[in-house]
Motif scaffolding. Structure first.
Motif, PDB file in Angstrom:
ATOM      1  N   MET A   1       1.289  -1.297   0.336  1.00 33.66           N
ATOM      2  CA  MET A   1       0.173  -0.500  -0.133  1.00 33.66           C
ATOM      3  C   MET A   1       0.843   1.271  -0.733  1.00 33.66           C
ATOM      4  SD  MET A   1      -2.940  -1.076   2.114  1.00 33.66           S
ATOM      5  CE  MET A   1      -4.149   0.255   2.066  1.00 33.66           C
ATOM      6  N   PRO A   2       0.350   2.581  -0.773  1.00 32.86           N
ATOM      7  CA  PRO A   2       1.263   3.713  -0.287  1.00 32.86           C
ATOM      8  C   PRO A   2       1.025   4.688   0.238  1.00 32.86           C
ATOM      9  CG  PRO A   2      -0.671   3.258  -2.075  1.00 32.86           C
ATOM     10  CD  PRO A   2      -0.767   2.636  -0.914  1.00 32.86           C
ATOM     11  N   LYS A   3       2.072   4.881   0.866  1.00 37.01           N
ATOM     12  CA  LYS A   3       2.261   5.947   2.525  1.00 37.01           C
ATOM     13  C   LYS A   3       1.646   7.132   1.796  1.00 37.01           C
ATOM     14  CE  LYS A   3       4.111   2.398   4.344  1.00 37.01           C
ATOM     15  NZ  LYS A   3       3.574   1.241   5.276  1.00 37.01           N
ATOM     16  N   ALA A   4       1.119   7.477   3.213  1.00 40.13           N
ATOM     17  CA  ALA A   4       1.301   9.502   3.171  1.00 40.13           C
ATOM     18  C   ALA A   4       1.574   9.605   4.709  1.00 40.13           C
ATOM     19  CB  ALA A   4      -0.184   9.615   3.075  1.00 40.13           C
ATOM     20  N   VAL A   5       1.503  10.825   4.994  1.00 39.25           N
ATOM     21  CA  VAL A   5       1.597  11.462   6.619  1.00 39.25           C
ATOM     22  C   VAL A   5       0.513  11.878   6.617  1.00 39.25           C
ATOM     23  CG1 VAL A   5       3.169  13.330   7.811  1.00 39.25           C
ATOM     24  CG2 VAL A   5       4.178  12.459   6.908  1.00 39.25           C
ATOM     25  N   ARG A   6      -0.006  12.470   8.232  1.00 35.51           N
ATOM     26  CA  ARG A   6      -0.934  11.615   8.491  1.00 35.51           C
ATOM     27  C   ARG A   6      -1.165  12.719   9.926  1.00 35.51           C
ATOM     28  NH1 ARG A   6      -2.535  11.910   4.274  1.00 35.51           N
ATOM     29  NH2 ARG A   6      -4.232  10.663   3.206  1.00 35.51           N
ATOM     30  N   PHE A   7      -2.045  13.015  10.118  1.00 40.05           N
ATOM     31  CA  PHE A   7      -1.745  13.562  12.182  1.00 40.05           C
ATOM     32  C   PHE A   7      -3.920  13.551  12.411  1.00 40.05           C
ATOM     33  CE2 PHE A   7      -2.056  17.523   9.511  1.00 40.05           C
ATOM     34  CZ  PHE A   7      -3.293  18.772   9.960  1.00 40.05           C
ATOM     35  N   GLU A   8      -3.564  12.889  13.346  1.00 44.49           N
ATOM     36  CA  GLU A   8      -4.992  13.044  14.580  1.00 44.49           C
ATOM     37  C   GLU A   8      -5.033  13.703  15.418  1.00 44.49           C
ATOM     38  OE1 GLU A   8      -5.742   8.433  15.064  1.00 44.49           O
ATOM     39  OE2 GLU A   8      -4.919   7.817  13.022  1.00 44.49           O
ATOM     40  N   GLU A   9      -4.290  14.310  15.471  1.00 42.35           N
ATOM     41  CA  GLU A   9      -5.217  15.798  16.500  1.00 42.35           C
ATOM     42  C   GLU A   9      -3.529  16.736  15.807  1.00 42.35           C
ATOM     43  OE1 GLU A   9      -3.426  14.861  20.332  1.00 42.35           O
ATOM     44  OE2 GLU A   9      -1.691  13.581  19.877  1.00 42.35           O
ATOM     45  N   TYR A  10      -4.091  18.009  16.901  1.00 40.81           N
ATOM     46  CA  TYR A  10      -3.210  18.992  16.031  1.00 40.81           C
ATOM     47  C   TYR A  10      -2.513  19.109  17.188  1.00 40.81           C
ATOM     48  CZ  TYR A  10      -7.226  21.439  14.329  1.00 40.81           C
ATOM     49  OH  TYR A  10      -9.095  21.732  13.361  1.00 40.81           O
ATOM     50  N   GLY A  11      -1.009  19.267  16.702  1.00 37.74           N
ATOM     51  CA  GLY A  11      -0.084  19.997  17.188  1.00 37.74           C
ATOM     52  C   GLY A  11       1.595  19.709  16.523  1.00 37.74           C
ATOM     53  N   GLY A  12       2.334  20.106  17.319  1.00 36.40           N
ATOM     54  CA  GLY A  12       3.812  19.543  16.025  1.00 36.40           C
ATOM     55  C   GLY A  12       4.025  18.719  15.801  1.00 36.40           C
ATOM     56  N   ILE A  13       5.467  18.451  15.359  1.00 38.53           N
ATOM     57  CA  ILE A  13       5.661  17.666  13.926  1.00 38.53           C
ATOM     58  C   ILE A  13       5.675  16.048  14.523  1.00 38.53           C
ATOM     59  CG2 ILE A  13       7.221  19.047  12.783  1.00 38.53           C
ATOM     60  CD1 ILE A  13       9.191  17.597  13.882  1.00 38.53           C
ATOM     61  N   ASN A  14       5.502  16.507  16.354  1.00 36.80           N
ATOM     62  CA  ASN A  14       5.480  15.327  16.893  1.00 36.80           C
ATOM     63  C   ASN A  14       3.985  14.170  16.774  1.00 36.80           C
ATOM     64  OD1 ASN A  14       4.538  17.803  18.842  1.00 36.80           O
ATOM     65  ND2 ASN A  14       3.785  15.691  19.552  1.00 36.80           N
ATOM     66  N   VAL A  15       3.267  14.443  16.204  1.00 38.34           N
ATOM     67  CA  VAL A  15       1.692  14.475  15.488  1.00 38.34           C
ATOM     68  C   VAL A  15       1.144  13.637  14.275  1.00 38.34           C
ATOM     69  CG1 VAL A  15       0.206  16.046  16.861  1.00 38.34           C
ATOM     70  CG2 VAL A  15       0.909  16.230  14.958  1.00 38.34           C
ATOM     71  N   LEU A  16       2.386  13.625  13.707  1.00 34.42           N
ATOM     72  CA  LEU A  16       2.889  13.526  12.815  1.00 34.42           C
ATOM     73  C   LEU A  16       3.065  11.641  12.333  1.00 34.42           C
ATOM     74  CD1 LEU A  16       4.389  16.254  10.466  1.00 34.42           C
ATOM     75  CD2 LEU A  16       2.106  15.722  10.203  1.00 34.42           C
ATOM     76  N   LYS A  17       2.308  11.203  11.585  1.00 32.96           N
ATOM     77  CA  LYS A  17       2.920   9.413  11.420  1.00 32.96           C
ATOM     78  C   LYS A  17       2.561   9.408   9.949  1.00 32.96           C
ATOM     79  CE  LYS A  17       1.043   8.391  15.913  1.00 32.96           C
ATOM     80  NZ  LYS A  17       1.576   8.985  16.416  1.00 32.96           N
ATOM     81  N   VAL A  18       3.670   7.963   9.602  1.00 32.94           N
ATOM     82  CA  VAL A  18       3.756   7.685   8.141  1.00 32.94           C
ATOM     83  C   VAL A  18       2.491   6.378   7.933  1.00 32.94           C
ATOM     84  CG1 VAL A  18       4.950   6.737   6.244  1.00 32.94           C
ATOM     85  CG2 VAL A  18       5.915   8.824   7.282  1.00 32.94           C
ATOM     86  N   VAL A  19       1.900   6.785   7.506  1.00 32.33           N
ATOM     87  CA  VAL A  19       0.510   5.590   7.277  1.00 32.33           C
ATOM     88  C   VAL A  19      -0.133   5.103   5.920  1.00 32.33           C
ATOM     89  CG1 VAL A  19      -0.178   6.541   9.749  1.00 32.33           C
ATOM     90  CG2 VAL A  19      -1.108   6.786   7.346  1.00 32.33           C
TER      91      VAL A  19
END
Length: 137
Positions: free
Chosen positions: A1-19
């Motif tokens: 599956m392709p990957k993308a950067v996502r976030f599930e809450e507001y915040g700094g770069i620490n909320v970013l996840k590759v999914v």
């Protein structure tokens, strides 16, 4: 599956996840691009941080990024002026350029300038003036 950067809450770069995400499918007037480089603008980071939540709220999970550069891999119906294999720079309104694949309106694409690196091209579309823009001297 392709990957993308996502976030599930507001915040700094620490909320970013590759999914893992589904590969986007271009609709009429759209192009699917395999992203080689993508930029981030200060306003987009502020959206992720929640600073503009009243004006431009995120729908979670959310992606980020508008500018990108890459190679056309699929055309939606009715697309003229681009072909599979074309190198392009562009913009997406979907906060989705930080991904392996992005769908964009054909009107938000232009050819990647020759001699410009992928990294430079990935940050050009929003920041670079267009021929229709006029600036005072």
């Amino acid at each position: 599956m392709p990957k993308a950067v996502r976030f599930e809450e507001y915040g700094g770069i620490n909320v970013l996840k590759v999914v893992d995400v589904d590969r986007p499918v271009p609709q009429a007037g759209q192009v699917l691009v395999q992203v080689k480089a993508a930029g981030i603008n200060p306003g987009e980071a502020a959206i992720r941080e929640g600073l503009f939540a009243e004006l431009w709220p995120a729908t979670f999970p959310s992606g980020q990024g508008s500018d990108f550069a890459g190679v056309v891999v699929e055309l939606g119906s009715g697309v003229d002026g681009f072909a599979v294999g074309d190198e392009v720079i562009g913009f997406t309104d979907n906060r989705a350029s930080h991904a392996e694949f992005v769908v964009a309106e054909v009107t938000n694409l232009t050819a990647k300038p020759a001699g410009v690196s992928w990294e430079q091209a990935g940050a050009l579309f929003v920041a670079a003036p267009r021929p229709t823009q006029q600036f005072a001297p």
